[in-house]
Design a protein around this motif. Structure first.
Motif, PDB file in Angstrom:
ATOM      1  N   MET A 273       0.831  -1.209   0.000  1.00 35.06           N
ATOM      2  CA  MET A 273       0.000   0.000   0.000  1.00 35.06           C
ATOM      3  C   MET A 273       0.866   1.259   0.000  1.00 35.06           C
ATOM      4  O   MET A 273       0.537   2.233  -0.670  1.00 35.06           O
ATOM      5  CB  MET A 273      -0.953  -0.011   1.190  1.00 35.06           C
ATOM      6  CG  MET A 273      -2.039  -1.044   1.056  1.00 35.06           C
ATOM      7  SD  MET A 273      -3.390  -0.944   2.246  1.00 35.06           S
ATOM      8  CE  MET A 273      -2.584  -0.789   3.797  1.00 35.06           C
ATOM      9  N   VAL A 274       1.972   1.235   0.725  1.00 38.98           N
ATOM     10  CA  VAL A 274       2.883   2.379   0.723  1.00 38.98           C
ATOM     11  C   VAL A 274       3.491   2.565  -0.666  1.00 38.98           C
ATOM     12  O   VAL A 274       3.627   3.691  -1.158  1.00 38.98           O
ATOM     13  CB  VAL A 274       3.979   2.207   1.804  1.00 38.98           C
ATOM     14  CG1 VAL A 274       5.087   3.215   1.637  1.00 38.98           C
ATOM     15  CG2 VAL A 274       3.374   2.308   3.186  1.00 38.98           C
TER      16      VAL A 274
ATOM     17  N   TYR B 112       0.961   4.180  -2.844  1.00 39.75           N
ATOM     18  CA  TYR B 112       0.824   5.591  -2.476  1.00 39.75           C
ATOM     19  C   TYR B 112       1.983   6.420  -3.034  1.00 39.75           C
ATOM     20  O   TYR B 112       1.772   7.522  -3.543  1.00 39.75           O
ATOM     21  CB  TYR B 112       0.741   5.735  -0.960  1.00 39.75           C
ATOM     22  CG  TYR B 112       0.659   7.159  -0.504  1.00 39.75           C
ATOM     23  CD1 TYR B 112      -0.521   7.878  -0.646  1.00 39.75           C
ATOM     24  CD2 TYR B 112       1.768   7.809   0.036  1.00 39.75           C
ATOM     25  CE1 TYR B 112      -0.605   9.202  -0.250  1.00 39.75           C
ATOM     26  CE2 TYR B 112       1.698   9.129   0.431  1.00 39.75           C
ATOM     27  CZ  TYR B 112       0.503   9.820   0.285  1.00 39.75           C
ATOM     28  OH  TYR B 112       0.449  11.128   0.669  1.00 39.75           O
TER      29      TYR B 112
ATOM     30  N   ALA C 287       1.679   9.466  -5.619  1.00 36.23           N
ATOM     31  CA  ALA C 287       2.210  10.790  -5.272  1.00 36.23           C
ATOM     32  C   ALA C 287       3.194  11.290  -6.330  1.00 36.23           C
ATOM     33  O   ALA C 287       3.181  12.478  -6.687  1.00 36.23           O
ATOM     34  CB  ALA C 287       2.889  10.730  -3.907  1.00 36.23           C
TER      35      ALA C 287
ATOM     36  N   SER D 134       9.170   2.997  -6.146  1.00 34.11           N
ATOM     37  CA  SER D 134       7.814   2.554  -5.813  1.00 34.11           C
ATOM     38  C   SER D 134       7.496   1.211  -6.455  1.00 34.11           C
ATOM     39  O   SER D 134       6.855   0.358  -5.824  1.00 34.11           O
ATOM     40  CB  SER D 134       6.788   3.607  -6.221  1.00 34.11           C
ATOM     41  OG  SER D 134       6.757   3.758  -7.628  1.00 34.11           O
TER      42      SER D 134
END
Length: 116
Positions: free
Chosen positions: A58-59, A62, A66, A93
């Motif tokens: 999930m990070v 995100y 972003a 990411s």
């Protein structure tokens, strides 16, 4: 493969500690990151790998969102940054998302050698 993913996150936490120590001041909060990143490797339970992998996935999503929003915002304002700035965000990411999915078990890679 879950061990490799765990070492990746431990490495990121150690790198964060080193960079914070060099550029600003040392904080105890960075040591907590190292302990949390090493927790699945130290305890070695399937549910902990899945929990940590889910959170990290999930990070990773995100961070990707972003970076994308920042890229679009800069294009709209004609303040385009260098490609390496956004590229580095996308690569970090995607790698984080991949290793998080490996830890949860969504992505399975078999590294056993086959004997011919």
């Amino acid at each position: 493969m879950k061990k490799i993913a765990s070492f990746y996150f431990i490495g990121l936490a150690v790198l964060n500690l080193i960079m914070d120590s060099l550029h600003s001041k040392f904080s105890f909060f960075d040591v907590i990151f190292i302990i949390l990143a090493g927790l699945p490797f130290l305890i070695d339970k399937k549910w902990l790998y899945q929990l940590f992998g889910g959170l990290v996935s999930m990070v990773g999503l995100y961070i990707m969102l972003a970076v994308f929003v920042s890229n679009v915002k800069d294009v709209q304002q004609d303040q385009v940054q260098a490609l390496w700035a956004y590229g580095m965000g996308y690569v970090i990411s995607l790698v984080t998302l991949f290793f998080g999915m490996v830890m949860t078990g969504f992505v399975g890679i078999n590294l056993k050698k086959s004997i011919i």
